[in-house]
Design a protein around this motif. Structure first.
Motif, PDB file in Angstrom:
ATOM      1  N   THR A 188      14.648  13.759  -7.150  1.00 16.02           N
ATOM      2  CA  THR A 188      13.654  12.994  -6.218  1.00 16.02           C
ATOM      3  C   THR A 188      14.368  12.986  -4.988  1.00 16.02           C
ATOM      4  O   THR A 188      15.599  12.823  -4.495  1.00 16.02           O
ATOM      5  CB  THR A 188      13.583  11.590  -6.635  1.00 16.02           C
ATOM      6  OG1 THR A 188      13.029  11.593  -7.693  1.00 16.02           O
ATOM      7  CG2 THR A 188      12.657  10.875  -5.541  1.00 16.02           C
ATOM      8  N   THR A 191      14.002   9.775   0.988  1.00 18.14           N
ATOM      9  CA  THR A 191      12.687   9.127   1.732  1.00 18.14           C
ATOM     10  C   THR A 191      13.014   8.908   3.094  1.00 18.14           C
ATOM     11  O   THR A 191      12.018   8.756   3.762  1.00 18.14           O
ATOM     12  CB  THR A 191      12.214   8.094   1.040  1.00 18.14           C
ATOM     13  OG1 THR A 191      13.072   6.961   0.918  1.00 18.14           O
ATOM     14  CG2 THR A 191      11.819   8.383  -0.461  1.00 18.14           C
ATOM     15  N   GLN A 193      14.130  10.786   5.562  1.00 16.92           N
ATOM     16  CA  GLN A 193      13.620  11.897   6.433  1.00 16.92           C
ATOM     17  C   GLN A 193      14.693  12.052   7.484  1.00 16.92           C
ATOM     18  O   GLN A 193      14.553  12.569   8.388  1.00 16.92           O
ATOM     19  CB  GLN A 193      12.262  12.015   6.924  1.00 16.92           C
ATOM     20  CG  GLN A 193      11.208  11.952   5.786  1.00 16.92           C
ATOM     21  CD  GLN A 193       9.893  12.192   6.126  1.00 16.92           C
ATOM     22  OE1 GLN A 193       9.730  12.719   7.449  1.00 16.92           O
ATOM     23  NE2 GLN A 193       9.003  12.147   5.398  1.00 16.92           N
ATOM     24  N   GLY A 212       7.952  12.399  -2.380  1.00 24.20           N
ATOM     25  CA  GLY A 212       6.848  11.111  -2.271  1.00 24.20           C
ATOM     26  C   GLY A 212       6.095  11.721  -0.900  1.00 24.20           C
ATOM     27  O   GLY A 212       4.894  11.240  -1.033  1.00 24.20           O
ATOM     28  N   THR A 213       6.627  11.993   0.118  1.00 21.92           N
ATOM     29  CA  THR A 213       6.001  12.176   1.397  1.00 21.92           C
ATOM     30  C   THR A 213       6.431  13.481   2.019  1.00 21.92           C
ATOM     31  O   THR A 213       7.469  13.899   1.843  1.00 21.92           O
ATOM     32  CB  THR A 213       6.389  10.919   2.452  1.00 21.92           C
ATOM     33  OG1 THR A 213       6.063   9.828   1.884  1.00 21.92           O
ATOM     34  CG2 THR A 213       5.396  11.076   3.844  1.00 21.92           C
ATOM     35  N   ASP A 214       5.453  14.101   2.672  1.00 15.26           N
ATOM     36  CA  ASP A 214       5.631  15.442   3.320  1.00 15.26           C
ATOM     37  C   ASP A 214       6.632  15.252   4.112  1.00 15.26           C
ATOM     38  O   ASP A 214       6.757  14.465   5.016  1.00 15.26           O
ATOM     39  CB  ASP A 214       4.444  16.019   3.768  1.00 15.26           C
ATOM     40  CG  ASP A 214       4.744  17.580   4.366  1.00 15.26           C
ATOM     41  OD1 ASP A 214       5.132  18.255   3.554  1.00 15.26           O
ATOM     42  OD2 ASP A 214       4.338  17.548   5.658  1.00 15.26           O
ATOM     43  N   ASP A 216      10.143  14.451   3.066  1.00 18.91           N
ATOM     44  CA  ASP A 216      11.210  14.044   2.516  1.00 18.91           C
ATOM     45  C   ASP A 216      12.176  14.967   2.371  1.00 18.91           C
ATOM     46  O   ASP A 216      11.990  16.173   1.922  1.00 18.91           O
ATOM     47  CB  ASP A 216      10.904  13.297   1.157  1.00 18.91           C
ATOM     48  CG  ASP A 216      10.130  12.108   1.199  1.00 18.91           C
ATOM     49  OD1 ASP A 216       9.984  11.630   2.631  1.00 18.91           O
ATOM     50  OD2 ASP A 216       9.570  11.279   0.467  1.00 18.91           O
ATOM     51  N   ASP A 235       7.127  19.925  -6.570  1.00 17.11           N
ATOM     52  CA  ASP A 235       6.251  18.998  -6.324  1.00 17.11           C
ATOM     53  C   ASP A 235       4.825  19.753  -6.112  1.00 17.11           C
ATOM     54  O   ASP A 235       4.871  20.909  -5.727  1.00 17.11           O
ATOM     55  CB  ASP A 235       6.464  18.097  -5.123  1.00 17.11           C
ATOM     56  CG  ASP A 235       5.620  16.860  -4.873  1.00 17.11           C
ATOM     57  OD1 ASP A 235       5.859  15.920  -5.373  1.00 17.11           O
ATOM     58  OD2 ASP A 235       4.399  17.172  -4.075  1.00 17.11           O
ATOM     59  N   THR A 237       2.326  19.076  -4.099  1.00 17.26           N
ATOM     60  CA  THR A 237       1.678  19.082  -2.794  1.00 17.26           C
ATOM     61  C   THR A 237       2.502  18.988  -1.724  1.00 17.26           C
ATOM     62  O   THR A 237       2.217  19.521  -0.516  1.00 17.26           O
ATOM     63  CB  THR A 237       0.493  17.597  -3.058  1.00 17.26           C
ATOM     64  OG1 THR A 237       1.364  16.563  -3.202  1.00 17.26           O
ATOM     65  CG2 THR A 237      -0.672  18.004  -3.877  1.00 17.26           C
ATOM     66  N   GLU A 238       3.669  18.059  -1.702  1.00 25.33           N
ATOM     67  CA  GLU A 238       4.465  18.163  -0.452  1.00 25.33           C
ATOM     68  C   GLU A 238       5.178  18.918  -0.263  1.00 25.33           C
ATOM     69  O   GLU A 238       5.677  19.436  -1.160  1.00 25.33           O
ATOM     70  CB  GLU A 238       4.945  16.569  -0.619  1.00 25.33           C
ATOM     71  CG  GLU A 238       3.925  15.322  -0.959  1.00 25.33           C
ATOM     72  CD  GLU A 238       2.659  15.027   0.174  1.00 25.33           C
ATOM     73  OE1 GLU A 238       2.913  15.648   1.357  1.00 25.33           O
ATOM     74  OE2 GLU A 238       1.992  14.794  -0.234  1.00 25.33           O
ATOM     75  N   THR A 262      10.021  24.330   6.647  1.00 28.18           N
ATOM     76  CA  THR A 262      10.001  23.433   5.410  1.00 28.18           C
ATOM     77  C   THR A 262       9.694  24.060   4.130  1.00 28.18           C
ATOM     78  O   THR A 262       8.869  25.203   4.207  1.00 28.18           O
ATOM     79  CB  THR A 262       8.853  22.622   5.703  1.00 28.18           C
ATOM     80  OG1 THR A 262       9.046  21.688   7.108  1.00 28.18           O
ATOM     81  CG2 THR A 262       8.492  21.356   4.382  1.00 28.18           C
TER      82      THR A 262
END
Length: 740
Positions: A188, A191, A193, A212-214, A216, A235, A237-238, A262
């Protein structure tokens, strides 16, 4: 002292002595021990001990043997005797034996902190706490080594390291088994960043499954020359950010700065460190190619430029096109088989054309096979058609001259030829069939009286109703109008009342109507039986009777089978628990009398627990009329609880004859299940069980032992409380009316 001196005139203890007396005793002591002690001169540092014959003391010059001595903190002088080896001990929980090895020569002890060189030593599964130093040593097999730092030296004679790069080359470095990289899955991303909050990576291959969030992130380990780290963003999507370890850089950026690229969802990136301070990245990803239908009238087929290796994709717009609107494929020339409609001419040797409808096909000189010709015509000048062993199916075929070969279908005109076969011909012009061998079913017309005899060989004539003035020869099937005569005639299905006499009849079918009159005489059925439903007779019957009898049955030694009004058939015995005993091993509780309410029926029960199979035993000597077959049972029981839990009752048996041992195993048990009906002290009766085979081959006058038990391992047996057995009903079958 008593061995060397005996008191002569010494008074008793505490007596008064004169000086003269004391001098006398001292002189006696001196004379007694003077020759028993060695002199001081020449015996310095020696041990004084009793001599071997026990008559005097002597200075010991040889090794002194000590047998089981107990030493407390012993000390040993060094060579110059100015220092000592002092032995210290620890507190033991029990005596411990120290065994010295059997030495083959002079040797010395090995101590923990004293530096020594060991030879001829074998270490079994040793743990080496620090890196070993073995300058100049040869290692035959290091086994599995997690990390090996080799500086200098050789491997199989090949130099490692050295002053110049050339000295560090290896011809071949072989690994035994696969080189496995470390892997961490289901990571994981941090978070925050930030570099500090990014999840630290510890493995060679790292699969991040939760971002969890674009933005991280994760953090690379400290860079080391030659180190390679792979990161997979799993993941869906992110995007994932990647930071270096403290002070490291990525792709020549600033120290501690995040990778400017990224890692997108679904991408994989490998970071490699060449100098121990900087990371360089390589990214790979999958590109989706979307295919869609098209209706373009002109499209181009894509082909590869070669058969192996990386090839460019090519088209041939001038020679090969495809019309997606019509499905037509156009090419300058075709080689091989063509399927579909052809626009243009087709040429080649032994070509096969499938579905070609083009009128431009004008010549098929070498055609071998064609499909069904369902239109067009074959002209009169076509010549002969040779179909070999096949047939021509042409609907109606008309010809002015004869046909050669078999003709199938209706024929317009006359047919001629020897041994001709006509199938399905309905033409009235066929007037003569002199050599006719086979005809189909003649379903109309007539055979006239002048036809002559019909010889059907071994076949039969089925003519509905056949009428003849004279007799028929051979069997007749069907109704007969007139009299039938002949010897040993067989009549099948004849229902005509005109058949008045069958003196020599051998076999008849089932007589399902009519009667046999009283004057008929005796009916002799041989070894067969008469089954007449209910047969009534005023007088006796001779022979066995099977079935129910209406009236009295009499006669000597008569045997009645299945007499429903007697006790032949299925019978029962009720065995209460008062007739049972708990088994010695794994038995249930003893017979207990339980009061329901005063002045109401008491219950005689045996309790069977829920934690293990409990058993009880009883025995039955069955009547002689028993058929010695299988038995069944029903259990009568009750419960102490108000619930709907279930119980399983099992029964098994074994038969023992005269002079047979009773120490014998029971037969296979049969289990019947039942459920409580939610109230305590209700009488509960199981269904009748399936058949129980009694072991030991039961026979007349044998004792049958039965064991009833609660089968707590059965899936239906979920009742936590005791099950209370009241008794069982035992079902058995008799095959005789009495026990005579």
């Amino acid at each position: 002292m008593p061995d060397w001196y005996a008191a002569s005139g010494a008074p008793s203890s505490a007596a008064t002595l004169s000086s003269s007396t004391m001098r006398t005793e001292f002189s006696s002591i001196e004379s007694g021990i003077t020759d028993k002690l060695p002199t001081y001169t020449g015996n310095g540092g020696k041990v004084i001990a009793v001599n071997s014959v026990g008559t005097a003391l002597e200075a010991v010059t040889s090794a002194l043997a000590l047998t089981s001595p107990v030493l407390t903190t012993p000390q040993i002088n060094d060579t110059s005797a100015d220092h000592q080896y002092v032995f210290a001990v620890s507190e033991l929980a029990a005596d411990r034996t120290v065994t010295l090895p059997l030495l083959a020569g002079n040797d010395e002890f090995v101590f923990k902190d004293f530096i020594q060189t060991l030879t001829n030593k074998t270490l079994t599964s040793p743990t080496i706490g620090t890196s070993p130093t073995a300058a100049g040593a040869t290692w035959a097999d290091l086994g599995a080594v997690t990390t090996a730092d080799i500086n200098g030296g050789t491997i199989d004679g090949t130099a490692i390291g050295g002053g110049t790069p050339a000295a560090g080359s290896l011809t071949t470095l072989t690994l035994s088994g696969a080189l496995t990289q470390s892997v961490t899955d289901s990571i994981t991303a941090g978070t925050t960043q930030t570099q500090a909050g990014a999840t630290a990576l510890t493995a060679d291959i790292n699969r991040v499954t939760v971002v969890g969030t674009d933005g991280d992130g994760v953090k690379l380990p400290t860079a080391a020359a030659g180190k390679r780290i792979t990161i997979i963003n799993a993941d869906s999507t992110e995007g994932l950010q990647v930071w270096p370890a403290s002070s490291d850089t990525i792709n020549g950026g600033s120290g501690d700065a995040v990778d400017s690229n990224t890692l997108a969802a679904g991408e994989e990136r490998t970071y490699t460190s060449a100098d121990g301070a900087d990371w360089y990245a390589f990214t790979s990803s999958l590109t989706n190619v979307t295919l869609a239908d098209t209706t373009d009238t002109t499209t181009f087929l894509v082909v590869a430029g070669g058969s192996t290796g990386d090839q460019a994709l090519l088209t041939d717009a001038s020679n090969l096109t495809y019309n997606a609107s019509t499905g037509a494929l156009s090419a300058a020339t075709f080689t091989g088989a063509l399927t579909g409609n052809v626009t243009g001419n087709a040429s080649g040797t032994a070509a096969t054309v499938t579905g070609a409808t083009q009128a431009a096909i004008t010549t098929l000189a070498n055609a071998v096979t064609v499909g069904a010709l369902d239109s067009g015509s074959i002209t009169s000048g076509f010549g002969s058609i040779d179909v070999g062993s096949s047939a021509i199916d042409g609907g109606v075929i008309t010809a002015d001259t004869n046909f050669a070969g078999n003709i199938t279908g209706n024929v317009t005109g006359n047919t001629s030829g020897t041994a001709a076969t006509v199938t399905g011909a309905t033409q009235a012009s066929i007037t003569s069939a002199a050599n006719l061998v086979t005809v189909g079913a003649l379903d109309s017309g007539s055979i006239t009286s002048g036809f002559g005899s019909i010889d059907v060989g071994s076949s039969a004539i089925d003519g509905g109703v056949i009428t003849a003035d004279t007799n028929f020869a051979g069997p007749l099937t069907g109704n007969v109008t007139g009299n039938a005569s002949g010897t040993a005639a067989t009549v099948t299905g004849a229902t005509q009342a005109a058949i008045t006499t069958v003196a020599n009849v051998v076999t008849v079918g089932a007589l399902d109507s009519g009667s046999i009159t009283s004057g008929f005489g005796a009916v002799d059925v041989g070894s067969s039986a008469i089954d007449g439903g209910v047969i009534t007779a005023a007088t006796n019957f001779a022979g066995p009777l099977t079935g129910n009898v209406t009236g009295d049955a009499s006669g000597s030694s008569g045997t009645c089978t299945g007499l429903a009004s007697g006790n032949i058939g299925k019978s029962t015995i009720f065995v209460p628990v008062a007739a049972m005993l708990p088994t010695v091993s794994n038995g249930c509780t003893a017979l207990t009398q339980v009061e329901t309410t005063a002045d109401r029926p008491d219950m005689n029960v045996m309790d069977f627990a829920a934690d293990a199979d409990d058993h009880a035993q009883f025995q039955v000597a069955f009547p002689k009329s028993w058929n010695e077959g299988t038995v069944t049972f029903q259990a009568f029981w009750t419960s102490t609880a108000t619930d709907t839990d279930g119980v399983a009752w099992g029964l098994q048996g074994v038969a023992v004859g005269n002079d047979g041992t009773i120490d014998v195993a029971y037969g296979t048990a049969v289990v019947v299940t039942d459920d409580n009906i939610s109230a305590a002290e209700d009488l509960l009766v199981t269904a009748e069980s399936t058949a129980i085979t009694i072991a030991g081959t039961p026979a007349v006058d044998e004792m049958c032992y039965f064991r009833i038990f609660r089968d707590v391992s059965d899936a239906n047996d979920d009742m936590a409380e005791d099950a209370r057995l009241i008794g069982i009903k035992l079902f058995f079958t008799t095959d005789a009316g009495n026990d005579v």
